[in-house]
Structure formats: C-alpha cells, structure tokens
Motif scaffolding. Structure first.
Motif, mmCIF file in Angstrom:
data_model
loop_
_atom_site.group_PDB
_atom_site.id
_atom_site.type_symbol
_atom_site.label_atom_id
_atom_site.label_comp_id
_atom_site.label_asym_id
_atom_site.label_seq_id
_atom_site.Cartn_x
_atom_site.Cartn_y
_atom_site.Cartn_z
ATOM 1 N N PRO A 102 9.228 11.157 -10.853
ATOM 2 C CA PRO A 102 9.996 9.908 -10.944
ATOM 3 C C PRO A 102 9.102 8.674 -10.807
ATOM 4 O O PRO A 102 8.189 8.651 -9.989
ATOM 5 C CB PRO A 102 10.976 10.004 -9.770
ATOM 6 N N GLU A 103 9.362 7.684 -11.631
ATOM 7 C CA GLU A 103 8.663 6.404 -11.528
ATOM 8 C C GLU A 103 9.459 5.471 -10.620
ATOM 9 O O GLU A 103 10.602 5.766 -10.260
ATOM 10 C CB GLU A 103 8.508 5.771 -12.921
ATOM 11 N N ARG A 104 8.879 4.322 -10.290
ATOM 12 C CA ARG A 104 9.600 3.322 -9.495
ATOM 13 C C ARG A 104 10.761 2.766 -10.299
ATOM 14 O O ARG A 104 10.610 2.377 -11.456
ATOM 15 C CB ARG A 104 8.661 2.178 -9.138
ATOM 16 N N THR A 105 11.938 2.709 -9.673
ATOM 17 C CA THR A 105 13.120 2.122 -10.303
ATOM 18 C C THR A 105 13.637 1.013 -9.397
ATOM 19 O O THR A 105 13.819 1.235 -8.194
ATOM 20 C CB THR A 105 14.236 3.182 -10.470
ATOM 21 N N ALA A 106 13.865 -0.170 -9.964
ATOM 22 C CA ALA A 106 14.363 -1.293 -9.159
ATOM 23 C C ALA A 106 15.832 -1.079 -8.823
ATOM 24 O O ALA A 106 16.651 -0.784 -9.697
ATOM 25 C CB ALA A 106 14.181 -2.597 -9.924
ATOM 26 N N SER B 32 17.199 -3.497 -6.551
ATOM 27 C CA SER B 32 17.461 -4.943 -6.560
ATOM 28 C C SER B 32 16.087 -5.612 -6.625
ATOM 29 O O SER B 32 15.066 -4.933 -6.739
ATOM 30 C CB SER B 32 18.208 -5.369 -5.286
ATOM 31 N N GLU B 33 16.063 -6.920 -6.532
ATOM 32 C CA GLU B 33 14.800 -7.652 -6.648
ATOM 33 C C GLU B 33 13.789 -7.236 -5.579
ATOM 34 O O GLU B 33 12.586 -7.210 -5.810
ATOM 35 C CB GLU B 33 15.082 -9.160 -6.546
ATOM 36 N N SER B 34 14.291 -6.892 -4.377
ATOM 37 C CA SER B 34 13.383 -6.603 -3.258
ATOM 38 C C SER B 34 13.411 -5.128 -2.840
ATOM 39 O O SER B 34 12.918 -4.775 -1.777
ATOM 40 C CB SER B 34 13.777 -7.467 -2.058
ATOM 41 N N HIS B 35 13.983 -4.268 -3.666
ATOM 42 C CA HIS B 35 14.258 -2.893 -3.243
ATOM 43 C C HIS B 35 13.984 -1.956 -4.426
ATOM 44 O O HIS B 35 14.533 -2.149 -5.507
ATOM 45 C CB HIS B 35 15.737 -2.813 -2.828
ATOM 46 N N TRP B 36 13.079 -0.949 -4.221
ATOM 47 C CA TRP B 36 12.864 0.028 -5.289
ATOM 48 C C TRP B 36 12.827 1.447 -4.736
ATOM 49 O O TRP B 36 12.673 1.664 -3.536
ATOM 50 C CB TRP B 36 11.621 -0.292 -6.114
ATOM 51 N N VAL B 37 12.985 2.404 -5.643
ATOM 52 C CA VAL B 37 13.087 3.804 -5.244
ATOM 53 C C VAL B 37 12.431 4.671 -6.316
ATOM 54 O O VAL B 37 12.378 4.295 -7.486
ATOM 55 C CB VAL B 37 14.589 4.180 -5.050
ATOM 56 N N ARG B 38 11.872 5.844 -5.904
ATOM 57 C CA ARG B 38 11.374 6.836 -6.867
ATOM 58 C C ARG B 38 12.357 7.997 -6.863
ATOM 59 O O ARG B 38 12.230 8.911 -6.036
ATOM 60 C CB ARG B 38 10.007 7.368 -6.440
ATOM 61 N N CYS B 39 13.330 7.970 -7.740
ATOM 62 C CA CYS B 39 14.351 9.024 -7.738
ATOM 63 C C CYS B 39 15.140 8.969 -9.044
ATOM 64 O O CYS B 39 15.493 7.879 -9.505
ATOM 65 C CB CYS B 39 15.291 8.831 -6.543
ATOM 66 N N PHE B 40 15.408 10.155 -9.621
ATOM 67 C CA PHE B 40 16.236 10.209 -10.843
ATOM 68 C C PHE B 40 17.720 10.147 -10.517
ATOM 69 O O PHE B 40 18.538 9.782 -11.357
ATOM 70 C CB PHE B 40 15.937 11.496 -11.627
ATOM 71 N N SER C 91 17.277 -4.260 5.742
ATOM 72 C CA SER C 91 18.701 -4.133 5.392
ATOM 73 C C SER C 91 18.876 -3.371 4.080
ATOM 74 O O SER C 91 19.808 -2.582 3.930
ATOM 75 C CB SER C 91 19.375 -5.507 5.319
ATOM 76 N N ASP C 92 17.951 -3.567 3.117
ATOM 77 C CA ASP C 92 18.021 -2.809 1.857
ATOM 78 C C ASP C 92 17.937 -1.318 2.133
ATOM 79 O O ASP C 92 18.776 -0.531 1.707
ATOM 80 C CB ASP C 92 16.844 -3.177 0.930
ATOM 81 N N VAL C 93 16.886 -0.927 2.857
ATOM 82 C CA VAL C 93 16.577 0.503 3.005
ATOM 83 C C VAL C 93 17.524 1.192 3.985
ATOM 84 O O VAL C 93 17.928 2.337 3.758
ATOM 85 C CB VAL C 93 15.102 0.697 3.437
ATOM 86 N N LEU C 94 17.911 0.510 5.065
ATOM 87 C CA LEU C 94 18.747 1.167 6.078
ATOM 88 C C LEU C 94 20.245 0.998 5.835
ATOM 89 O O LEU C 94 21.031 1.856 6.229
ATOM 90 C CB LEU C 94 18.379 0.661 7.479
ATOM 91 N N ASP C 95 20.654 -0.087 5.191
ATOM 92 C CA ASP C 95 22.090 -0.304 4.933
ATOM 93 C C ASP C 95 22.491 0.059 3.509
ATOM 94 O O ASP C 95 23.663 0.302 3.232
ATOM 95 C CB ASP C 95 22.478 -1.768 5.197
ATOM 96 N N ARG C 96 21.505 0.051 2.591
ATOM 97 C CA ARG C 96 21.807 0.390 1.196
ATOM 98 C C ARG C 96 20.849 1.483 0.727
ATOM 99 O O ARG C 96 20.207 1.373 -0.315
ATOM 100 C CB ARG C 96 21.683 -0.867 0.316
ATOM 101 N N THR C 97 20.762 2.529 1.554
ATOM 102 C CA THR C 97 19.840 3.646 1.304
ATOM 103 C C THR C 97 20.128 4.272 -0.052
ATOM 104 O O THR C 97 21.282 4.547 -0.380
ATOM 105 C CB THR C 97 20.018 4.710 2.404
ATOM 106 N N THR C 98 19.058 4.519 -0.834
ATOM 107 C CA THR C 98 19.282 5.129 -2.150
ATOM 108 C C THR C 98 18.530 6.441 -2.352
ATOM 109 O O THR C 98 18.928 7.248 -3.176
ATOM 110 C CB THR C 98 18.871 4.159 -3.284
ATOM 111 N N GLU D 74 10.721 5.080 -1.201
ATOM 112 C CA GLU D 74 11.699 3.978 -1.160
ATOM 113 C C GLU D 74 11.072 2.809 -0.412
ATOM 114 O O GLU D 74 10.379 3.005 0.587
ATOM 115 C CB GLU D 74 13.001 4.413 -0.486
ATOM 116 N N TYR D 75 11.307 1.608 -0.917
ATOM 117 C CA TYR D 75 10.674 0.418 -0.355
ATOM 118 C C TYR D 75 11.629 -0.761 -0.473
ATOM 119 O O TYR D 75 12.269 -0.954 -1.503
ATOM 120 C CB TYR D 75 9.389 0.115 -1.138
#
Length: 327
Positions: A304-308, A310-318, A242-249, A237-238
């Motif tokens: 899992p591949e990188r999934t956006a 938001s514009e500044s936030h991506w995750v590797r997760c199905f 605020s993306d990673v800690l407040d909108r953790t995915t 996760e990247y």
C-alpha cells in the motif's frame, strides 16, 4: 528565505547485515518535525521506532547501517557531516534520552563530574559555571536538594531519580530536538506522570521539539501534537493526535487502541491483535499487516502507498476503517 522544518526525515532506510541476511529495520520512513512540537512515534517492540531514533542521531552500531534517505536538521543533511561535526551537534543541538538511564550515566563517576564534563564538551565556561548550570538544570526537573544529588553516584539514586538526571543531562544545552526512547517505561505510573508533565513544561519553555518513542498510545494522547504509528519498519498512519486517535483509519492503529485496558470493559478479556509481527529478515512484498488483519482483501497482496485521509492525516492501507464504522 525558504522555510525549513526543524527536522525532516526523508525516505530513511536502515538495515542490519547479519549472517542470516539483511534485516530491514527502518524501511522508507518520512516525517517532519516543527520547532516546539512533540511527535509520538508509536508501535510494538520490533517495529523499528527505536532504530529510527538511533538513525537520526547517527548512533546505529555495526552490523547496522543507514543505507538510504536523508535526515535534514535546519536544512543540513546530517548524513553528509563528518563524525567530528556530528559530535558537535549530538548532545548539543540534538540530544537523546535512553530507556535505560545507565546508558547515559557512568556508574563509577559522581553525577556532578558527569554533568560538568557534558557542559564543558560544548561550552567554553569555567568548571564552577558548568557546575552551577548542572545544579540549575537538575532543579528544573523538579528534583529536591539538587546539591546533594550532584554529589551522589548513580547507584545511590532510585530508578526514577536516575532517569530524571539523564533527562537533565539531555536538557543541559537546551537542545533544539530531543529524541526520547521510552524513557518512562520502567517507572511506576505516578513517577511517569510527573516526568511527562516536567518534560512538557520544559519543551514549552524553551521551544524544544521532541520525538517521544513509545508503545503506549495513552501516553501519546496527553503529550504529543502529532503521531506516527510504525509497523514492521514503516509508518502506517500519520497525523495530528486527534486525527490518529479520534479518527483512526489503519486496522493496526485500531488494534493498538482496542488493546488499551481503559478501552475495555471491566471484567472482560483484553482485546489482542492476533498473530505475531513478521520477521524483518523476510518481509513480504505486500502489506506486512495483512496476515493479522480482519479487513484483508485481495488488494492487500500489493504494497500500500500513502493515501490522504485529510490534509494532515495519511494512511498506508487498501481498506482503511471508515470513521462511521469505527464509531
């Protein structure tokens, strides 16, 4: 003229070739670091975050080797540089602060000798000027009586003071990038807070970029601009803090956050991520976190591949955690 990020890591792969087989310590890691920004590289022990730092610096010892990818510094591919050219950059434009300050400090030399030699390795100045720069840099770290500290041997200083000196050595040439490998982990919370504050002030003053390697998300929350969460050699996760800690995915990031004492009610058991990190010798050809994940489905049998997000936030997760679900 095209704009280069200060540091760009593209598809970095580092392996350790052991008798038991090849250990995939860093597996296809990519990120960018802009000037004056702080990136928090977070994960459990063995996630590959320290090896990522050593790989950028060109300090991976045998049996380890960078086997793929690029590290671009101001657009220059560091992997193509000769060792002599790399030495000119290392400690000068790119510096590293180690978890154990004694990896930086020589126990049998006085602090002034060590700092003067560091200055003279990269600057054509007199010994008196080098000593003055050493004294001023120690003073900037909030160290009282810098002159006395210069005359001391490492064993005469406390752990917190040694770490401050090691950080001062990294700052001597006002480098463009500092990679800090858990440098405050062994220190008590008060000293840790002081050093973090001093580091933040210095990066703001000089526009230095910082990669702060840690297992502690609470440190990253108050320090970093962006966060990369590593698991089993990959970034999972990247995004911005605020993306990673407040909108953790990613379920792993959520597990790290839930295990912080501050996120658990007083008197209750700490929440733990079940299971163990998989062996980097035999990583499955699927999501490495699947065996520990409550959100696992059939899809997780693939990588899992990188999934956006938001514009500044991506995750590797199905099966990323939805924001409403996390709330």
């Amino acid at each position: 003229m095209s704009h280069h990020p200060l540091l760009e890591v593209r598809g970095l792969q580092t392996r350790f070739f052991t008798r038991a087989g090849a250990v995939n310590a860093v597996n296809n890691v990519s990120f960018t670091l802009e000037r004056g920004k702080i990136l928090g590289l977070v994960g459990e022990s063995g996630s590959g975050k320290s090896v990522t730092g050593f790989s950028i610096m060109g300090l991976v010892d045998k049996p380890g080797r960078v086997v793929g990818g690029q590290v671009l510094f101001n657009g220059r591919d560091l992997g193509q540089l000769r060792e002599r050219e790399m030495r000119k950059l290392r400690g000068n434009r790119i510096a590293m602060i180690f978890q154990d300050p004694m990896m930086t400090l020589n126990p049998v030399l006085r602090i002034d000798t060590q700092m003067i030699e560091t200055v003279l390795a990269h600057k054509k100045v007199s010994r008196a000027q080098a000593r003055e720069l050493a004294r001023d840099t120690i003073g900037m770290m909030g160290i009282a009586s810098p002159e006395d500290r210069l005359m001391a041997y490492p064993h005469q200083l406390s752990g917190g003071m040694r770490q401050r000196i090691a950080i001062a050595i990294a700052l001597l040439h006002q480098p463009d990038v500092i990679i800090a490998d858990e440098p405050t982990t062994a220190l008590d919370v008060t000293i840790q807070g002081q050093i973090l504050s001093e580091i933040q002030n210095l990066t703001e003053r000089y526009g230095t970029s910082l990669i702060w390697i840690t297992h502690d998300l609470s440190v990253v929350a108050g320090l970093a601009d962006e966060v990369a969460v590593m698991y089993a050699g990959r970034i999972v996760e990247y995004g911005s803090v605020s993306d990673v800690l407040d909108r953790t995915t990613h379920p792993y990031t959520m597990g790290l956050l839930n295990s912080l004492p501050s996120n658990n009610r007083h008197g209750t058991r700490l929440k733990q991520i079940p299971g163990m990190t998989p062996s980097l010798l035999s990583l499955p050809d699927r999501c490495a976190f699947a065996d520990r994940c409550a959100h696992r489905t059939q899809a997780c049998e693939r990588m899992p591949e990188r999934t956006a997000v938001s514009e500044s936030h991506w995750v590797r997760c199905f099966n990323p955690i939805l924001i409403e679900e996390a709330a």
